[in-house]
Write an enzyme that holds these catalytic residues in place. Structure first.
Site, PDB file in Angstrom:
ATOM      1  CB  THR A 111       7.447   3.836   3.079  1.00  0.00           C
ATOM      2  OG1 THR A 111       6.219   3.640   3.938  1.00  0.00           O
ATOM      3  CG2 THR A 111       7.534   5.252   2.577  1.00  0.00           C
ATOM      4  CB  SER A 136      -1.005  -0.084   1.399  1.00  0.00           C
ATOM      5  OG  SER A 136      -0.141  -0.018   2.438  1.00  0.00           O
ATOM      6  CE  LYS A 137       3.449   2.233   4.920  1.00  0.00           C
ATOM      7  NZ  LYS A 137       2.766   3.452   5.892  1.00  0.00           N
ATOM      8  CG  ASP A 138       3.808   0.724  -4.708  1.00  0.00           C
ATOM      9  OD1 ASP A 138       4.770   0.706  -4.071  1.00  0.00           O
ATOM     10  OD2 ASP A 138       3.559  -0.248  -5.556  1.00  0.00           O
ATOM     11  CB  ALA A 181       6.109   6.075  -2.559  1.00  0.00           C
TER      12      ALA A 181
END
Length: 346
Positions: free
Chosen positions: A79, A47-49, A52
């Site tokens: 992340t 989910s950190k895409d 970012a």
């Protein structure tokens, strides 16, 4: 470009629009319908895409990021991978301060993606100069032409999920979601998603998942930071020894604490029952559902969405390693059976 025949200009165009997958066996004894928002379908497998890409593009729009700059960040691994991926496509250098609690798999991935990595001791206070928070700040101050993402205190962390994860879940459930269950680390995922969903329907119950050894649950209930709550734990990307500014506690209805051991076993159970190879925090979020289900928190007709943040491949040396499980004292008959399922032909 127009995404005809699933052809894209680069991997960044694949961020978001992840699937919602019904859970069938692992939640079968509880009332309600359960669905996983499977974030490992993002190109960086987490989910950190979302944050970012969103934070970096916002910095570009505001002129904060310029060609040749270096992006600095504090990360437990995911992340950092996402920032490294975005940096490659957009042409930035990437320097990451990583907690030593991060799995070796994650750290190896960061180096492979071209990031310069500083591994910092996990079990020190947030204001200790060796902590990954302080190391990242120092690198940013010393490195000319650097931009510090600072996900723990960046409102854009929340905004990224408000503008993507929340609307996706609302559309995918056709507005019928009754509960959102999500782990809380920086708090951006749960806060942004919850903010959007509660604007659509304020009756949606938002449940955060915290770790034993973290201060988040007690702070939510009392608004007091209690250092006595802090002690070492093993789950990555969940809980904190500080209060992240990227957590909007007002949109979260309650927190549930889960143990390292039960979360690890539940992650393995997801693979065995649902065929989804997901990460440690996915096990933690599902463990919270189990605990709530056993308390009768769900009823027939409820639609519960749980966010699965990342992929299991990042935990091969941890929860999916029998040796690691044994070293932690987590080894039991289930793990033993799995080990015995391997037969070597001589």
């Amino acid at each position: 470009m127009k995404h005809r025949n699933q052809v894209f200009d680069n991997v960044l165009e694949l961020v978001g629009n992840t699937p919602l997958v019904k859970l069938n066996r692992i939640t079968s004894k509880f009332e309600g319908d359960f669905y996983a928002k499977v974030e490992c379908f993002n190109p960086g497998q987490s989910s950190k895409d979302r944050i970012a890409l969103y934070i970096i593009e916002e910095a570009e729009k505001k002129g904060i990021l310029k060609p040749g700059d270096t992006i600095v960040e504090t990360t437990s691994g995911n992340t950092g991978f996402s920032i490294a991926m975005v940096s490659i496509i957009k042409g930035y250098e990437c320097v990451l301060a990583v907690s030593s609690k991060s799995s070796p798999d994650k750290i190896d991935m960061l180096r492979t993606m071209g990031a310069k990595v500083y591994v910092c001791p996990a079990h020190v206070s947030a204001d200790d100069p060796r902590s990954y928070y302080q190391v990242a700040k120092r690198i940013h101050e010393e490195l000319k032409g650097s931009v510090y993402i600072n996900q723990y205190f960046n409102q854009l962390n929340i905004d990224a999920h408000y503008n993507s994860t929340g609307p996706e879940i609302w559309k995918q459930t056709e507005g019928e979601i009754t509960h959102l269950v999500a782990c809380s680390g920086t708090g951006g995922t749960i806060s942004g998603t919850a903010k959007y969903l509660k604007e659509q329907n304020p009756n949606i119950k938002v449940i955060g998942v915290d770790a034993f050894g973290s201060v988040i649950k007690k702070y939510h209930e009392t608004r007091e930071f209690d250092e006595k709550e802090i002690y070492p734990y093993r789950i990555e990307g969940l809980g904190k020894n500080l209060i992240p500014g990227a957590t909007d506690f007002d949109v979260i209805d309650q927190f549930v604490k889960v143990t390292d051991e039960e979360s690890a076993h539940t992650a393995r159970e997801i693979a065995r029952t649902e065929g989804m190879f997901v990460g440690y925090t996915s096990g933690a979020a599902t463990q919270a559902i189990k605990q709530l289900g056993e308390q009768g928190a769900f009823k027939k007709g409820d639609k519960i969405v749980v966010i699965y943040p990342d992929h299991g491949s990042r935990y091969m040396s941890k929860v999916y390693s029998d040796k690691w499980m044994s070293d932690q004292g987590f080894f039991d008959s289930q793990n033993e059976a799995a080990a015995q399922s391997i037969q070597y032909i001589k």
